[in-house]
Design a protein around this motif. Structure first.
Motif, mmCIF file in Angstrom:
data_model
loop_
_atom_site.group_PDB
_atom_site.id
_atom_site.type_symbol
_atom_site.label_atom_id
_atom_site.label_comp_id
_atom_site.label_asym_id
_atom_site.label_seq_id
_atom_site.Cartn_x
_atom_site.Cartn_y
_atom_site.Cartn_z
ATOM 1 N N ARG A 1 0.228 -2.320 -0.027
ATOM 2 C CA ARG A 1 1.658 -2.466 0.545
ATOM 3 C C ARG A 1 2.663 -3.296 -0.244
ATOM 4 N NH1 ARG A 1 2.350 -4.583 6.506
ATOM 5 N NH2 ARG A 1 4.846 -3.610 7.104
ATOM 6 N N ALA A 2 2.166 -4.344 -0.664
ATOM 7 C CA ALA A 2 3.006 -5.380 -1.561
ATOM 8 C C ALA A 2 3.093 -4.722 -3.005
ATOM 9 C CB ALA A 2 2.243 -6.696 -1.821
ATOM 10 N N GLY A 3 2.245 -3.967 -3.677
ATOM 11 C CA GLY A 3 2.310 -3.122 -4.777
ATOM 12 C C GLY A 3 3.417 -2.176 -4.720
ATOM 13 N N VAL A 4 3.335 -1.435 -3.569
ATOM 14 C CA VAL A 4 4.466 -0.090 -3.407
ATOM 15 C C VAL A 4 5.725 -0.894 -3.281
ATOM 16 C CG1 VAL A 4 5.054 1.563 -1.793
ATOM 17 C CG2 VAL A 4 2.544 1.336 -2.483
ATOM 18 N N ALA A 5 5.957 -2.052 -2.595
ATOM 19 C CA ALA A 5 7.222 -2.628 -2.373
ATOM 20 C C ALA A 5 7.618 -3.199 -3.604
ATOM 21 C CB ALA A 5 6.856 -3.649 -1.297
ATOM 22 N N ALA A 6 7.045 -3.580 -4.689
ATOM 23 C CA ALA A 6 7.376 -4.290 -5.789
ATOM 24 C C ALA A 6 7.520 -3.094 -6.712
ATOM 25 C CB ALA A 6 6.092 -5.156 -6.390
ATOM 26 N N ARG A 7 6.869 -2.121 -6.791
ATOM 27 C CA ARG A 7 7.376 -1.025 -7.635
ATOM 28 C C ARG A 7 8.662 -0.360 -7.103
ATOM 29 N NH1 ARG A 7 6.628 4.643 -7.623
ATOM 30 N NH2 ARG A 7 6.397 5.342 -9.894
ATOM 31 N N SER A 8 8.870 -0.352 -5.796
ATOM 32 C CA SER A 8 10.203 0.215 -5.364
ATOM 33 C C SER A 8 11.107 -0.752 -5.629
ATOM 34 C CB SER A 8 9.993 0.158 -3.799
ATOM 35 O OG SER A 8 11.377 0.555 -3.245
#
Length: 698
Positions: free
Chosen positions: A673-680
């Motif tokens: 979840r944190a990885g997707v948010a950082a990518r966004s």
């Protein structure tokens, strides 16, 4: 409903904390807005429109605050969409829990939970609610006057007129008839679960119940709903809309009021039903996957039917399974949770072994009264018939059909629809694929040509890419070809096909002297059940390219067997396949756990689900590689890939799999979840999809 005092307090709070629906992952958090005089009634759980990133965005009020948490000027609430509390606080916590377990955003879960608002439906239902309230108030006002004027004389006259009649009646005529045994009474612990349903104290009752083939799930479910106390709410989730309709007919026949909240209905009808459920107009709600978030008032019992059906897997982000949603609701709302199915499943067995679910086993009963007579084409039957014993439709199958037609309809289950949906080289067995798009080639009818089901290309000069031969053979015979073969053997019998291009056959359309050829999941359920059933091409169903092909095949077979009469009523089932395979032997054995025990042991050795939490990352090559490099995965995570995807539409795309111990599943979900948010947040290029525990990962 809010009290007047509480409403005045809310109106005085000038700040609204709002959760936005469907925003980017790195913006999935509450935002504060200023309350205007026009939006002063906005309270927790109400829909509002706000200005966000230069456009109007839908949001849900989480809370009203006395002061903002920032020094910056707050943007105002643009509009109060409705005063309906569409997401109560408990449901908001459920959505947050589902998002955390699935590694997704709360905004995406809210999009799944809330149907689109329909103004006309809201207006009509509001008027209907006001009318019902006025009628109730009018009736309550009239009852005391009528009682004061008419109760005394009517009571004396009725007593005088009834005394002679009561003296002439026998005592036996006054006793109510004793209720007969119910199918659900056979399962030890079910009555205790229903008794504790809705109890605010003590542990929450949760159980898994594997039904015998002779016990209809609709009857067991209806009995459970009828046993609930007045005012207790219930939610029933079934995979298919036909299953929902079957249960609805049973409840209607018993006079149990209920609502059907289905995704197949139009937006106006669905939102009107949603509002009726929201305001507590009914206490029983039926539906499929889209009804898992139904806001049932005073929810005490949740029943999930056949939870392993792939229709209960959400295809939209964050891809939560209905089982996960119902577990979150049971935890937050303290409602009893019951899983009903015709066969045991791997996830439920794992939950039972972990102590989360109780297993409800039936009382001992004669096997002939709870299931049909099941026979597999073993070596003895094949040798007895000679060459016919090794054919797709042996003589034993014909004898089962002839015997069954004297008593009722016959069910013939085949794995695939169509005529010949899959073919292969006669010499080397290589699957025939389209040279243009790599899809499977098939034959549509008798004497037809090879053609591609995807691009429609006709292939007249096919040559095997491995051995350069031109002869092909059928790998799987479809439902249309099977019906054609049976029509030649039984020319005077009605042949019906259910599934595929023919569509699903309705239950009422099955005559008493018909043969129904159906694909898994499309079988009709006649009122008097089938007299016999054939399960053809069992080896082909077990040969599906999936790690859970054997468990899924057993589930589909047992669902078909549940539609056949018991052996006491002449019901019989013939399985045409390799009788020594564990999956087929499990059908013949009655309530044996050996097959599933072996499956769980094999999966434990291979670290397959449920003994490993798995995540799948699919997307552009560079996006997939960059995501794995920049995401801080938990220690001990195993990363497989990324590897290039194959297929005509997979150019430039890759796939990776991450595996971790299931006890640390929340860590993996939080990291992804944190990885997707950082990518966004950094606006990374390329498309990417992250799923936790996808069913087709291996």
């Amino acid at each position: 409903m809010r009290t007047t005092a509480g409403f005045d307090v809310v109106r005085e709070l000038p700040v609204a904390s709002v959760r936005l629906v469907g925003v980017l992952p790195h913006l999935d958090r509450p935002f504060e807005y200023a309350v205007t005089p026009e939006t002063a009634e906005a309270g927790p759980g109400m829909r509002v429109r706000v200005r966000f990133s230069g456009r109007d965005t839908e949001g849900l009020v989480l809370d009203r605050l006395a002061e903002p948490t920032t020094d910056r000027a707050l943007a105002p609430l643009r509009r109060l969409v409705s005063t309906d509390v569409v997401v109560p606080p408990a449901m908001m916590r459920v959505c947050e829990d589902v998002a955390a377990r699935s590694g997704g955003t709360v905004g995406d879960v809210l999009r799944l939970a809330l149907p689109p608002r329909h103004a006309r439906a809201e207006k009509a239902d509001r008027a209907a609610a006001d009318k019902e309230q006025a009628q109730e108030q009018g009736t309550a006002a009239e009852v005391p006057d009528a009682a004061a004027e008419e109760t005394a004389p009517e009571t004396s006259e009725s007593q005088e007129s009834q005394e002679p009649q009561e003296s002439q009646e026998s005592p036996q005529s006054q006793e109510p008839p004793e209720p007969g045994p119910r199918p659900g009474d056979r399962y030890v612990g079910l009555a205790a679960l229903l008794y504790r349903a809705g109890d605010p104290s003590g542990p929450v009752p949760r159980a898994a119940l594997t039904l015998d083939a002779g016990d209809p799930w609709t009857v067991v479910t209806a009995d459970a709903l009828a046993d609930l106390d007045d005012g207790q709410g219930a939610l029933v989730i079934a995979p298919d809309q036909r299953d929902v309709a079957r249960l609805s007919r049973v409840l209607t026949a018993r006079g149990l009021a209920h609502e059907v909240l289905a995704g197949t209905e139009g937006p106006e009808k669905r939102y009107r039903t949603f509002r009726r459920v929201l305001r507590g107009a009914t206490r029983i709600v039926l539906g499929n996957r889209s009804a898992a978030f139904a806001p049932v008032r005073d929810l005490a019992l949740v029943i999930c039917v056949d939870e392993s059906d792939d229709l209960l897997e959400e295809p939209r982000a964050p891809y939560p399974h209905v089982r996960t949603v119902l577990q979150c609701r049971s935890r937050e709302e303290r409602c009893a949770l019951l899983f009903l199915s015709a066969s045991d499943s791997v996830p439920l067995r794992a939950l039972a072994d972990a102590g989360y679910l109780a297993r409800l086993d039936p009382l001992p009963a004669p096997v002939t009264s709870v299931r049909p007579h099941i026979v597999a084409m073993d070596q003895y039957l094949r040798d007895r018939e000679g060459a016919s014993g090794r054919s797709r439709l042996p003589q034993e199958a014909m004898r089962v059909i002839r015997r069954g037609l004297t008593r009722g309809p016959i069910l013939v289950q085949v794995p695939r629809s169509g005529y010949v949906p899959a073919i292969a080289c006669t010499f080397c067995g290589t699957r025939a694929q389209c040279p243009h798009c790599a899809a499977q080639l098939s034959i549509t009818g008798r004497g037809g040509h090879l053609h591609c089901r995807v691009c429609g290309r006709r292939e007249d000069g096919y040559r095997c890419p491995e051995c350069d031969r031109t002869q092909v053979r059928a790998m799987v015979i479809g439902s249309t070809r099977t019906a054609e073969e049976l029509s030649r053997a039984f020319p005077a019998v009605t042949l019906l096909v259910s599934g595929g291009a023919h569509g699903a056959l309705e239950d009422s359309e099955v005559p008493d002297d018909a043969i129904v050829v159906a694909t898994p999941g499309a079988e009709p359920s006649p009122p008097d059940r089938f007299a016999a059933a054939l399960l053809l091409d069992a080896d082909a169903m077990l040969g599906r390219a999936a790690f859970d092909a054997d468990v899924e095949a057993v589930r589909r077979w047992r669902n078909a067997i549940a539609l056949v009469r018991s052996a006491d009523q002449g019901g019989e089932v013939l399985v045409v396949g390799t009788a020594t395979l564990p999956a087929i032997r499990d059908l013949v054995a009655h309530r044996s756990g050996a097959f599933l025990d072996r499956v769980l042991e094999d999966r434990r050795d291979l670290d397959l689900p449920p003994f490993g939490r798995v995540a799948e990352i699919i997307g552009d090559k560079e996006a997939c590689r960059s995501f794995l490099e920049t995401t801080d995965l938990p220690d001990g995570s195993e990363v497989f890939g990324p590897v290039d995807l194959e297929g005509p539409d997979a150019a430039g795309r890759a796939r990776a799999v991450v595996r971790l111990d299931p006890h640390r599943s929340r860590e993996l979900a939080d990291a992804l979840r944190a990885g997707v948010a950082a990518r966004s947040a950094r606006k990374a290029h390329g498309s990417l999809r992250v799923r936790l525990d996808p069913p087709d990962v291996f």
